[in-house]
Design a protein around this motif. Structure first.
Motif, PDB file in Angstrom:
ATOM      1  N   ILE A   1      74.874  51.363  42.913  1.00  0.00           N
ATOM      2  CA  ILE A   1      73.562  50.809  42.589  1.00  0.00           C
ATOM      3  C   ILE A   1      73.647  49.291  42.598  1.00  0.00           C
ATOM      4  O   ILE A   1      74.491  48.714  41.916  1.00  0.00           O
ATOM      5  N   ARG A   2      72.768  48.646  43.383  1.00  0.00           N
ATOM      6  CA  ARG A   2      72.678  47.183  43.384  1.00  0.00           C
ATOM      7  C   ARG A   2      71.454  46.794  42.578  1.00  0.00           C
ATOM      8  O   ARG A   2      70.352  47.271  42.830  1.00  0.00           O
ATOM      9  N   GLN A   3      71.660  45.921  41.588  1.00  0.00           N
ATOM     10  CA  GLN A   3      70.566  45.476  40.734  1.00  0.00           C
ATOM     11  C   GLN A   3      70.604  43.975  40.594  1.00  0.00           C
ATOM     12  O   GLN A   3      71.645  43.350  40.754  1.00  0.00           O
ATOM     13  N   GLY A   4      69.465  43.396  40.257  1.00  0.00           N
ATOM     14  CA  GLY A   4      69.386  41.972  39.998  1.00  0.00           C
ATOM     15  C   GLY A   4      68.615  41.257  41.078  1.00  0.00           C
ATOM     16  O   GLY A   4      68.122  41.854  42.037  1.00  0.00           O
ATOM     17  N   HIS A   5      68.518  39.939  40.923  1.00  0.00           N
ATOM     18  CA  HIS A   5      67.819  39.113  41.887  1.00  0.00           C
ATOM     19  C   HIS A   5      68.702  38.886  43.102  1.00  0.00           C
ATOM     20  O   HIS A   5      69.912  39.114  43.063  1.00  0.00           O
ATOM     21  N   ALA A   6      68.119  38.399  44.183  1.00  0.00           N
ATOM     22  CA  ALA A   6      68.844  38.222  45.439  1.00  0.00           C
ATOM     23  C   ALA A   6      70.065  37.326  45.275  1.00  0.00           C
ATOM     24  O   ALA A   6      71.117  37.576  45.863  1.00  0.00           O
ATOM     25  N   SER A   7      69.967  36.272  44.466  1.00  0.00           N
ATOM     26  CA  SER A   7      71.091  35.353  44.317  1.00  0.00           C
ATOM     27  C   SER A   7      72.177  35.897  43.391  1.00  0.00           C
ATOM     28  O   SER A   7      73.336  35.532  43.505  1.00  0.00           O
ATOM     29  N   VAL A   8      71.813  36.789  42.469  1.00  0.00           N
ATOM     30  CA  VAL A   8      72.771  37.304  41.489  1.00  0.00           C
ATOM     31  C   VAL A   8      72.658  38.824  41.440  1.00  0.00           C
ATOM     32  O   VAL A   8      72.204  39.390  40.463  1.00  0.00           O
ATOM     33  N   GLN A   9      73.078  39.484  42.512  1.00  0.00           N
ATOM     34  CA  GLN A   9      73.011  40.941  42.510  1.00  0.00           C
ATOM     35  C   GLN A   9      74.316  41.525  42.020  1.00  0.00           C
ATOM     36  O   GLN A   9      75.392  41.120  42.453  1.00  0.00           O
ATOM     37  N   GLU A  10      74.208  42.470  41.118  1.00  0.00           N
ATOM     38  CA  GLU A  10      75.374  43.185  40.626  1.00  0.00           C
ATOM     39  C   GLU A  10      75.410  44.547  41.279  1.00  0.00           C
ATOM     40  O   GLU A  10      74.382  45.182  41.474  1.00  0.00           O
ATOM     41  N   GLN A  11      76.611  44.970  41.627  1.00  0.00           N
ATOM     42  CA  GLN A  11      76.778  46.292  42.215  1.00  0.00           C
ATOM     43  C   GLN A  11      77.619  47.135  41.271  1.00  0.00           C
ATOM     44  O   GLN A  11      78.713  46.743  40.882  1.00  0.00           O
ATOM     45  N   LYS A  12      77.074  48.279  40.899  1.00  0.00           N
ATOM     46  CA  LYS A  12      77.772  49.192  39.992  1.00  0.00           C
ATOM     47  C   LYS A  12      78.088  50.473  40.745  1.00  0.00           C
ATOM     48  O   LYS A  12      77.234  51.010  41.448  1.00  0.00           O
ATOM     49  N   THR A  13      79.298  50.963  40.579  1.00  0.00           N
ATOM     50  CA  THR A  13      79.688  52.248  41.134  1.00  0.00           C
ATOM     51  C   THR A  13      79.909  53.184  39.953  1.00  0.00           C
ATOM     52  O   THR A  13      80.751  52.907  39.103  1.00  0.00           O
ATOM     53  N   ILE A  14      79.128  54.252  39.916  1.00  0.00           N
ATOM     54  CA  ILE A  14      79.183  55.162  38.773  1.00  0.00           C
ATOM     55  C   ILE A  14      79.421  56.589  39.240  1.00  0.00           C
ATOM     56  O   ILE A  14      79.123  56.937  40.388  1.00  0.00           O
ATOM     57  N   ILE A  15      79.939  57.387  38.343  1.00  0.00           N
ATOM     58  CA  ILE A  15      80.132  58.814  38.583  1.00  0.00           C
ATOM     59  C   ILE A  15      79.281  59.556  37.558  1.00  0.00           C
ATOM     60  O   ILE A  15      79.366  59.295  36.352  1.00  0.00           O
ATOM     61  N   ILE A  16      78.467  60.467  38.028  1.00  0.00           N
ATOM     62  CA  ILE A  16      77.548  61.199  37.158  1.00  0.00           C
ATOM     63  C   ILE A  16      78.320  62.226  36.333  1.00  0.00           C
ATOM     64  O   ILE A  16      79.036  63.061  36.883  1.00  0.00           O
ATOM     65  N   LYS A  17      78.182  62.145  34.991  1.00  0.00           N
ATOM     66  CA  LYS A  17      78.834  63.082  34.068  1.00  0.00           C
ATOM     67  C   LYS A  17      77.890  64.177  33.600  1.00  0.00           C
ATOM     68  O   LYS A  17      78.321  65.290  33.343  1.00  0.00           O
TER      69      LYS A  17
END
Length: 139
Positions: free
Chosen positions: A63-79
């Motif tokens: 999941i990529r979240q945040g504004h264009a200049s400061v996007q965070e990418q999270k990789t998660i596993i569904i529990k």
């Protein structure tokens, strides 16, 4: 008397991607979750997904979240699966973030902090502005 919402994640086999992202509190509304999925900001097992894609326990989401200049990418596993939005503590039990994802996000957060240290903490006063103007005009 109204039905009380269930406080614990339900034992479901499959849940729509937009509902799960909303229930896990990655997005404030289902509409925002839908727009993120359609905008290509959510991938499952490396593949772009559709809003109606049914998620299962064990799937890996990026999941990529945040504004264009400061996007965070999270990789998660569904529990666990849930289609009801609960408290933040319950939402955190629905997934695990990978160690690599946490390390990468912390690294980029540290880099952003270091970039901000180079900026002055206050605005220049009147004398400093005059000196800056003199400097610029002499070039």
């Amino acid at each position: 008397m109204k039905n009380q919402p269930n406080k614990e994640p339900q034992a479901l086999n499959k849940v729509r991607a937009d509902k799960w992202l909303w229930a896990a509190r990655f997005f404030r509304t289902r509409t925002l979750a839908k727009e993120a999925i359609e905008g290509g900001k959510v991938h499952m097992n490396g593949q772009k997904i559709k809003t109606s894609k049914e998620l299962q326990v064990g799937d890996t989401l990026t999941i990529r979240q945040g504004h264009a200049s400061v996007q965070e990418q999270k990789t998660i596993i569904i529990k666990a699966l849930s289609d009801n939005r609960g408290s933040a503590t319950i939402a955190q039990t629905l997934y695990d973030e990978t160690d690599e994802s946490i390390a990468t996000r912390e690294f980029f957060a540290e880099q952003r902090k270091l970039q901000n240290l180079a900026r002055p903490s206050t605005k220049p006063d009147k004398k400093q502005r005059r000196d800056i103007e003199k400097f610029k005009n002499n070039w």
